[in-house]
Structure formats: C-alpha cells, structure tokens
Design a protein around this motif. Sequence first.
Motif, mmCIF file in Angstrom:
data_model
loop_
_atom_site.group_PDB
_atom_site.id
_atom_site.type_symbol
_atom_site.label_atom_id
_atom_site.label_comp_id
_atom_site.label_asym_id
_atom_site.label_seq_id
_atom_site.Cartn_x
_atom_site.Cartn_y
_atom_site.Cartn_z
ATOM 1 N N PHE A 21 9.896 -2.924 -2.528
ATOM 2 C CA PHE A 21 9.931 -4.537 -3.086
ATOM 3 C C PHE A 21 9.269 -5.058 -2.192
ATOM 4 O O PHE A 21 10.247 -6.000 -1.035
ATOM 5 C CB PHE A 21 11.255 -4.570 -3.401
ATOM 6 N N LEU A 58 9.906 -4.556 1.197
ATOM 7 C CA LEU A 58 11.946 -4.311 1.553
ATOM 8 C C LEU A 58 11.609 -2.806 1.269
ATOM 9 O O LEU A 58 10.741 -2.701 0.319
ATOM 10 C CB LEU A 58 12.434 -4.576 0.293
ATOM 11 N N ALA A 114 12.716 -0.101 -0.382
ATOM 12 C CA ALA A 114 14.530 0.976 -1.222
ATOM 13 C C ALA A 114 14.751 1.775 -0.719
ATOM 14 O O ALA A 114 15.455 2.562 -0.908
ATOM 15 C CB ALA A 114 14.510 -0.185 -2.758
ATOM 16 N N PRO A 163 26.144 2.945 1.377
ATOM 17 C CA PRO A 163 26.415 1.476 1.167
ATOM 18 C C PRO A 163 25.907 0.642 -0.617
ATOM 19 O O PRO A 163 25.281 1.228 -0.234
ATOM 20 C CB PRO A 163 26.943 0.714 2.484
ATOM 21 N N ASN A 164 25.953 -0.039 -0.831
ATOM 22 C CA ASN A 164 25.308 -1.318 -1.189
ATOM 23 C C ASN A 164 24.061 -1.373 -0.938
ATOM 24 O O ASN A 164 24.162 -1.912 0.212
ATOM 25 C CB ASN A 164 26.491 -2.399 -1.754
ATOM 26 N N GLY A 165 22.936 -1.248 -1.734
ATOM 27 C CA GLY A 165 21.505 -1.627 -1.363
ATOM 28 C C GLY A 165 21.052 -0.420 -0.514
ATOM 29 O O GLY A 165 20.298 -0.603 0.122
ATOM 30 N N ALA A 166 21.583 1.145 -0.576
ATOM 31 C CA ALA A 166 21.285 1.814 -0.352
ATOM 32 C C ALA A 166 20.546 2.112 -0.308
ATOM 33 O O ALA A 166 19.310 2.939 -0.265
ATOM 34 C CB ALA A 166 22.500 2.938 0.470
ATOM 35 N N GLY A 167 19.530 1.792 -2.080
ATOM 36 C CA GLY A 167 18.997 2.895 -2.875
ATOM 37 C C GLY A 167 19.305 3.721 -3.878
ATOM 38 O O GLY A 167 18.611 4.001 -4.761
ATOM 39 N N LYS A 168 20.486 3.529 -3.771
ATOM 40 C CA LYS A 168 20.810 4.910 -5.309
ATOM 41 C C LYS A 168 20.169 4.591 -6.689
ATOM 42 O O LYS A 168 19.687 5.365 -7.389
ATOM 43 C CB LYS A 168 22.496 4.733 -5.116
ATOM 44 N N THR A 169 20.472 3.241 -7.075
ATOM 45 C CA THR A 169 20.098 2.523 -8.132
ATOM 46 C C THR A 169 18.485 3.014 -8.157
ATOM 47 O O THR A 169 18.201 3.533 -9.109
ATOM 48 C CB THR A 169 20.729 1.234 -8.755
ATOM 49 N N THR A 170 17.857 2.454 -7.547
ATOM 50 C CA THR A 170 16.794 2.064 -7.477
ATOM 51 C C THR A 170 15.488 3.557 -7.635
ATOM 52 O O THR A 170 14.676 3.732 -8.565
ATOM 53 C CB THR A 170 16.190 2.163 -6.066
ATOM 54 N N GLN A 173 24.896 1.894 -14.153
ATOM 55 C CA GLN A 173 25.774 1.549 -13.470
ATOM 56 C C GLN A 173 26.144 -0.191 -14.256
ATOM 57 O O GLN A 173 27.246 -0.058 -14.161
ATOM 58 C CB GLN A 173 25.407 0.935 -11.870
HETATM 59 N N1 LIG Z 1 13.487 -4.834 -9.252
HETATM 60 C C1 LIG Z 1 13.471 -5.553 -7.823
HETATM 61 N N2 LIG Z 1 13.338 -6.638 -6.418
HETATM 62 C C2 LIG Z 1 13.039 -6.056 -5.841
HETATM 63 N N3 LIG Z 1 14.166 -5.759 -5.060
HETATM 64 C C3 LIG Z 1 14.999 -4.762 -5.768
HETATM 65 C C4 LIG Z 1 15.245 -4.763 -6.571
HETATM 66 N N4 LIG Z 1 15.895 -3.346 -7.660
HETATM 67 C C5 LIG Z 1 16.423 -3.250 -5.593
HETATM 68 N N5 LIG Z 1 16.101 -3.688 -5.212
HETATM 69 C C6 LIG Z 1 16.639 -4.272 -3.707
HETATM 70 O O1 LIG Z 1 16.458 -2.922 -3.198
HETATM 71 C C7 LIG Z 1 17.927 -2.459 -2.765
HETATM 72 C C8 LIG Z 1 18.506 -1.408 -3.212
HETATM 73 O O2 LIG Z 1 18.998 -1.704 -3.759
HETATM 74 P P1 LIG Z 1 19.543 -0.627 -5.242
HETATM 75 O O3 LIG Z 1 18.848 0.520 -5.476
HETATM 76 O O4 LIG Z 1 20.880 -1.127 -6.291
HETATM 77 O O5 LIG Z 1 21.322 -0.238 -4.473
HETATM 78 P P2 LIG Z 1 22.256 0.920 -4.957
HETATM 79 O O6 LIG Z 1 21.950 1.238 -6.087
HETATM 80 O O7 LIG Z 1 22.497 2.067 -3.524
HETATM 81 O O8 LIG Z 1 23.556 -0.931 -4.072
HETATM 82 C C9 LIG Z 1 18.492 -3.613 -2.411
HETATM 83 O O9 LIG Z 1 18.082 -4.215 -1.426
HETATM 84 C C10 LIG Z 1 17.982 -4.368 -3.522
HETATM 85 O O10 LIG Z 1 18.027 -5.981 -3.219
#
Ligand SMILES: Nc1ncnc2c1ncn2[C@@H]1O[C@H](COP(=O)(O)OP(=O)(O)O)[C@@H](O)[C@H]1O
Lengths: 325, 252
Positions: free
Chosen positions: B15, B18, B20, B39-46, B87
Amino acid sequence: MLDVNALRNPRVMITLLLLIAAVLVPFFAGNFLVSFGSRIIIWTIAAISLNVILGYGGMVSFGHAAYLGIGGYAVGIMAHHGINSGFLQWPVAMLASALWALAVGALSMRTRGVYFIMITLAFAQLIYFVGVGLEAYGGDDGLTIYKRSEFAGILSLKNRATFYWTCFVLMLGVFYLCHRLVQSRFGMVLQGSKSNDLRMRALGFPTTRYRLTAFTLAGAMCGLAGALLANQTDFISPAMMHWTASGDLIVIVVLGGMGTLFGPLYGAIAFFVLEESLKPLIDWVRPGWGDYWRLLFGPLLVMVALYARGGLDSLFERAARPRHG
Amino acid sequence: MAEPLLAIDGLVKRFGGLIATDNLSLDVRTGEIHALIGPNGAGKTTLVAQLMGQLPSDAGRIVFDGNDITRLPTHRRVGAGLARSFQITSVLRDFTALDNVALAVQAHQGHSFRFWRPARHDSALRDPALVILEQLGLGARADTLAANLSYGEQRQLEIAMALAGDPRLLLLDEPMAGMGPDESARMVAFLQRLKGKRTILLIEHDMDAVFALADRITVLVYGRAIATGAPAEIRANPEVRKAYLGEEHADA
Ligand SMILES: Nc1ncnc2c1ncn2[C@@H]1O[C@H](COP(=O)(O)OP(=O)(O)O)[C@@H](O)[C@H]1O
Ligand SMILES: [Mg+2]
C-alpha cells in the motif's frame, strides 16, 4: 397472485380502486382528462423503469430521459421516412434505447455515488445535443409526427380512448414484469448489490454484469415509454430528453416511494396533478407566474423527504397499519 | 505428503510505501484448521482479501488445488471453492437472516440470470439456507432483518453465509471478534464440530481458542510468516514468544 386477505390492506385497496377508476376514465371523462391520464400512464412506465435501477438497484441515473428521447426519436424518424408500422417502430425504439443504455452503463458501472450521477447526466446531455443538431429532423424545434404508429388495423391509436387503454395495458404489463423481475433470483442479486455490494462480490456474484443488465433492461422499458410519448404528443423534440425531464423522473420515483412496486404510479399521479393545479393557482394569485409552479413544488418535496422517507407508498403503508394507543 | 489444498508462494501486497504482505509463503493442507495469528496490522485481513481476489497481489503465486488462481476474479475463486467471513461484520442489513444465507446458496447454483421465478419461494434456496441457519442456532431468527439481529447473532450470520456454499476452503477472519465470553465459547464449540470435516484458515486473536482448535499455526508479523508449526512448537518457539505471545502464554 392476489389473495382475498390482501384486500383488507388499505394500500392494496387504494391501488386496486385507482386502477379500476383508471380503466373507466375514457367512459366518463372529457378529452382533456383522457389525454392527461395517458400522459400520467406513460410517465409511470418511464418511472417504473427508473425505479428498477434507482429504487431496487441503487443506481442514481440522472440521465433517464435520454431513453424517452431515443424511443421518441426512433418513432418520429421512422414516421418521417414513411415507416409507420408500430410492430417495427416500437421494437426499434426499445432496442435503440437498450443499446444506448448498454453503452452508458458499461462506461459508468464502475463508478459510484456522485460520479455515477455526473456520468449518466453527461451522456444524457450528449444525446440531447445530438437531438438539437439533427437539422434534418427539426433540430431544436423538433419534428411533427403526422401519422401515429399503425398496428395493421388491429388498433387505431388516433382514437383517444384506444390510445389510453393501450398505454394502460402496457403499464399493467410493465408492472407485472417489474414485479416478477425484482422477486426473481436476478432481482435478489440486484437488491443485494444495492444493500452491500462488497459482500455480494465476496459471496461470488460478479455484480457488475447483473447491474449492467438491469440498466439495459430499464433503458429498453423507458424506450417504450418514449415511443408512447411521441405518439401521444404527435411530436418529438430535444426537450423530452432535457436534463430537467430526467430530474422529473427521479422526483416521481422518490415522491412515490423508491423500491416499491406501485410507487412510480403514485408519484406520477401526484406530480402531474400538482403541476396542473399549482400552475393555475399561482396564475390566479399572480398572473403570468404559473410556470414557476416548481417554487411551491420544491418545498413540498422537501416535506416528503423529511416526513415521508419512503414516499407516498410509505404513507399508505402507515395508514394500513393499525394505530397504537 | 499430499499436495496442499492451498499453496501461497512469495506473495506481496504494497500500500504505497507500506508492505502489508511481505514475500509470504504458506501452505494449508486438506482437512486441517490452520490458524493465522499475529498482532494488529500484521496483514492478516489483507491476506484474506488477496486470497479472495478482492485485492490484487503485487507479486507471488496463489495455487488452489493445483490451479494457479493468482489472477482469477473473485467469483471464479468462489466457484473453485473459496469462501470468507469478515472481521468487521458485513451482512445484507435490509435482508432477513434467511435471505442472507439463501443468497449465499444462490451464488453457488450457477448464474443468476433468472428473471421469472420468485426466489423467495424457491425451496432449492430456502431449504439448504434454513439448515445452515439452524446449525448456527439462528433457526428461530430466520425471518428477522439482519439489521435487527444482536451483534453476536450477526457474527453467527457471517459464518452461516460463508458456510452456505459448502466451500472447500473457509477463510474465517476473526469470527469471535467483539463477542462476549459465552458467545465466543459457543462459536469455538461450533468450529470444533467442523474440525476434520472442513479445511479452514482461521484468523483469531483469542489464544485459548486458537490452541484449542488449530492443527497448525502460522505466526504473521509485519506481513511475514516468522513461524509455522504445531501448537506445541509455536508455544515453544523463542522468536514467537518474543514477537507475539508474551510471557503469560510462554509460561503456560
Ligand atoms: N486499503 C488499505 N490501504 C492502505 N493501507 C492498508 C489498507 N488495508 C490495510 N492497510 C494496512 O496494511 C496493514 C495490514 O492491515 P490488516 O491486513 O488489516 O492487518 P490485520 O488484519 O492483521 O490487523 C496495516 O498497516 C494497515 O494499516
Ligand atoms: Mg484484521
């Protein structure tokens, strides 16, 4: 389709009585009222088509009058060249509108919100100016149609009552089509995409192609309304696809109740009755000011937006519910 | 070792500046519950969004059941057998619970260019949907608008919708997120019943739930898998302790 219990619902009763009265109009009403009724019915058909994409699909098309124009011009141009058969004119009107809707939809479907509104408006303006530029067909002044669509002697649309009933039957048909469409699997996808497109995609629906299909079908349906409108006024001109006409269609749908089956009918009746009564009223208070009837109509719309979110349909719905304490 | 159901190889998602998902490789075997923690922000949802094709990947390969699906659109991946839950609850709020699941069922019965028969009277959609709602304990709430369900019920509906297509790989993104202890326990019990029957990539924060359910665990930190292994191995891994688990679990 209709069970007897439904008749106890005032909303169903109102609609049913309205439709029965509408059938009878040519028997007791004068020429003006019959023409007025035809106009309402034609705009109802156009509004139903907009309601499919706006009310059920959440697509705010601000260029829907373009299809009225394309349908009308298809009839007018063919009549101008001596092709008078409605069996040819009307399908061509619908097909041309559908093709234009397909093109506009394909180019705008990936945008949302204000961008979608602007793109559909821009395309409608484009068609409007094409109409203005068609010098061979009257350009800005429009074109008189000397012969109404012919149906091999089966129907004579010159007869006011016959024309009225033709429009009426077509409206019932379009209502029924719309009813089936929104209840079908296709309709569920359309409404689901309005509700939460992200989730619908994750579920495995390629929603764009369903929305585009609805957009195209709505274009065809509105093209039919355009063909009827050209016949009713014996005239076509770019004015029928002016952006204010697109705005009127949105107003009718919102006023009647977005995403409700009969909302477009309620909306069209209210819109045209108000237009016809506010104009003389204002002219009487202040001669020459009748054309500014929208100045009164506007605040009325705001009231509807504030106090009857679901439009007139929701008012009937409220009346249908038993009162509490 | 048989071929894994899902093989992720060198996957990347950026991103802007960054990263992810950072050159991530990961296998999910048929029949396992594979937990993904971090941890939060690790990239799981991504990662889930990349697997579903909702986010394009910048590099790497995703192979599902032997087929490269890296560039397939979402609906084709769903057709191949992937499904996800969200989530942050994402249901159709102005549809009933039953409608929500029936739509999920419908997505798996071929195209929906069917314009005539009323879908709400179609037992091919309603019957299987009701069965799934009942499995999730939502049978009595079938006709309630999703917006009017309690938070916990909406979370259950999330899972019901993901399960409705009978997916071969289920991606669950923090199914217990925001639930109270009782609801969480019930969800864990439900997932326990799926163990061995379904292949699941389970993202979860609750470590007790993870250690109770998972056959294998992968730890994700800053988009990279720092460890993969059986729960006992993960628990013992010093790097994982340092980066993620903290002392309470390390001592346990
Ligand atoms: N659409 C997006 N645009 C920019 N940054 C993003 C976007 N989606 C997620 N991020 C960033 O990517 C990283 C991983 O996020 P995310 O996958 O939600 O983590 P998790 O699910 O593990 O908490 C975070 O730093 C988040 O801020
Ligand atoms: Mg997350």
